[in-house]
Design an enzyme around this catalytic site. Structure first.
Site, PDB file in Angstrom:
ATOM      1  N   ASP A   1      21.369  41.552  79.210  1.00 53.09           N
ATOM      2  CA  ASP A   1      22.511  40.716  78.865  1.00 53.09           C
ATOM      3  C   ASP A   1      23.772  41.569  78.805  1.00 53.09           C
ATOM      4  OD1 ASP A   1      21.553  41.974  76.452  1.00 53.09           O
ATOM      5  OD2 ASP A   1      22.864  40.631  75.320  1.00 53.09           O
TER       6      ASP A   1
ATOM      7  N   GLU B   1      20.925  41.915  73.318  1.00 53.14           N
ATOM      8  CA  GLU B   1      21.474  43.064  72.601  1.00 53.14           C
ATOM      9  C   GLU B   1      22.953  42.882  72.301  1.00 53.14           C
ATOM     10  OE1 GLU B   1      23.275  46.960  71.802  1.00 53.14           O
ATOM     11  OE2 GLU B   1      23.732  45.597  73.455  1.00 53.14           O
TER      12      GLU B   1
END
Length: 480
Positions: free
Chosen positions: A117, A183
């Site tokens: 991500d 994250e």
């Protein structure tokens, strides 16, 4: 039957395998960059305001690359519940890619971590090229996630590709892979994910590929990370807004109180002035103000803040930043005494101090100094502990040797002013594992900022470092 291959960490000639790995990395590098480019094109922002479908697509793309390696017994996309995980209605976190192959013949198992991500791109106007259209300019690839951390994902994939090119797929080293999908949005399901997948992810050493290097020519192993404390504070002084001409000068507005209160967080030189926040005693390499100005864009005439060596201020001392204020905008500012103001406070915690203790110190400081008896409310609290690496283990020695081989220079052990809070959760779940924090970034990668980029030379050397590291672990004897 196990295929024979030359040892790297053992007694046979390690240079032949290292040379073969270097050739394999170089030969496959165009393919590696092409795969990275495809990943960067997927706008996998994991924040709640963005489309989850892109994060799903990113996970699928990573899983396809991992399956294509042909070395894992299991490759899956999994999720875990957010929060305490209790009840069937608990929301699930973002998709993560996990994989594992079992170790054989007494070899260790290494867990390779990265995240697929990315941060939001911000304003397109601030980018020289579209954030999700990766663009090569000179020796840098520009795009959101090109460095942080899709290059970390591809470092793992590229290193395993090189390893199999040289050793074949029938090597002895155990490898677990964990490519997280949230994250950048707080790793909200991380602890639950580790617990639920403990057997799958358990390892002797863990490589977290989410940091940087000293410069374009010098590798680094990150051995210290500051922790993080963030919260929203509402400052209130009035029950309702009032005309600033009618009552200004007689009652305090919330903006006045907030400004005065926030100013107490720092001394005149910009050092943090909160009693109870501690500093660490870390050795730091040479780093002068000229370098600081070049890397941060500090304007001419604007002075640095803080006391002590510059890197000590960044790596080993606390920092507090007001990252947002909810108040009337200039365009909508009327002649009004504002009754309430909300601010977002972000603090970095020096290694050696617990995040909860730092939060208590900051909150106590603010409550004791609220001007005019202003009322304070705290919520949206986020915490993350700092981290110090134990550099005495065999994994650090193997990693340093691999970096020196790949880069042609000895690595520097560095601290990082930023935080990776989930490392504390890795330590809690796998206390016996040795943790290595590596990375593909350099001082001009500008992760999280417009014009984020990856230096291709740094990336290739970081990828080779990991390939050599894996080969060294595959050659470790049971008693080494």
């Amino acid at each position: 039957m196990t295929e024979s291959h030359p040892a790297v960490g053992g007694t046979s000639d390690p240079s032949s395998t290292s040379d073969a790995l270097r050739s394999a990395v170089e030969a496959a590098f165009p393919t590696t960059i092409a795969d990275l480019t495809r990943l960067v094109k997927i706008p996998s922002v994991s924040w709640a305001a963005f489309d989850d479908a892109h994060v799903e697509a990113s996970a699928e793309a990573v899983a396809e690359l991992v399956r294509g390696l042909g070395v894992f017994d299991l490759v899956e996309i999994r999720r875990a519940a957010i929060g305490d995980g209790e009840g069937t209605d608990a929301p699930l976190g973002k998709p993560a890619v996990v994989a594992r192959r079992a170790a054989r013949n007494g070899r260790p198992t290494v867990l390779l971590y990265a995240h697929h991500d990315v941060q939001p791109p911000g304003e397109d106007a601030d980018w020289e090229s579209s954030p999700f259209e990766p663009t090569l300019r000179g020796d840098r690839l520009y795009g959101r996630g090109a460095a942080d951390d899709k290059a970390g994902v591809m470092a793992h994939i590229g290193a395993i590709r090189a390893l199999t090119e040289v050793l074949g797929t029938d090597f002895d080293l155990g490898i677990a892979l964990f490519i997280e999908g949230e994250e950048e949005s707080g790793s909200l399901s991380f602890a639950n994910f580790l617990h639920e997948n403990r057997e799958l992810l358990e390892a002797d050493a863990i490589v977290v590929a989410d940091s940087g290097n000293w410069d374009l020519e010098t590798p680094a192993l990150t051995v210290a990370l500051r922790g993080a404390v963030a919260f929203r504070m509402r400052v209130s002084t009035l029950g309702h807004a009032s005309h600033s001409g009618m009552f200004g000068g007689a009652v305090p507005d919330a903006m006045l109180a907030a400004i005065q209160l926030l100013a107490t967080l720092h001394d005149a030189d910009g050092s943090v002035a909160v009693e109870g926040l501690t500093s660490a005693d870390l050795a730091t390499p040479a780093y002068d103000e000229t370098q600081l100005r070049a890397e941060t864009g500090l304007l001419d005439g604007v002075t640095p803040i803080g006391r002590g060596e510059i890197l000590s201020r960044i790596w080993a001392q606390p920092a507090i930043t007001v990252t947002g204020i909810d108040a009337p905008s200039v365009a909508n500012a009327s002649n009004t005494l504002v009754p309430s103001v909300a601010v977002r406070v972000s603090a970095r915690v020096a290694p050696g101090q617990r995040d909860v203790d730092a939060l208590d110190a900051i909150r106590s400081h603010l409550e004791a100094r609220a001007p005019f008896g202003a009322k304070l409310e705290f919520d949206a609290i986020e915490l993350g502990n700092p981290f110090l690496v134990d550099t005495s283990g065999w994994a650090v020695a193997e990693s340093n040797a691999a970096m020196a081989e790949a880069w042609g220079k000895e690595p520097v052990e560095i601290g990082v002013g930023g935080s990776i809070p989930f490392i504390a959760e890795l330590v809690a779940e796998f206390p016996a594992a040795q943790i290595l924090v590596t990375g593909v970034e350099d001082p001009d990668s500008r992760a999280h900022s417009p014009n984020e980029s990856l230096h291709l030379g740094v990336f290739q050397r970081a990828l080779l470092s990991e390939a050599v590291f894996l080969a060294r672990l595959d050659a470790r004897s049971e008693d080494s």
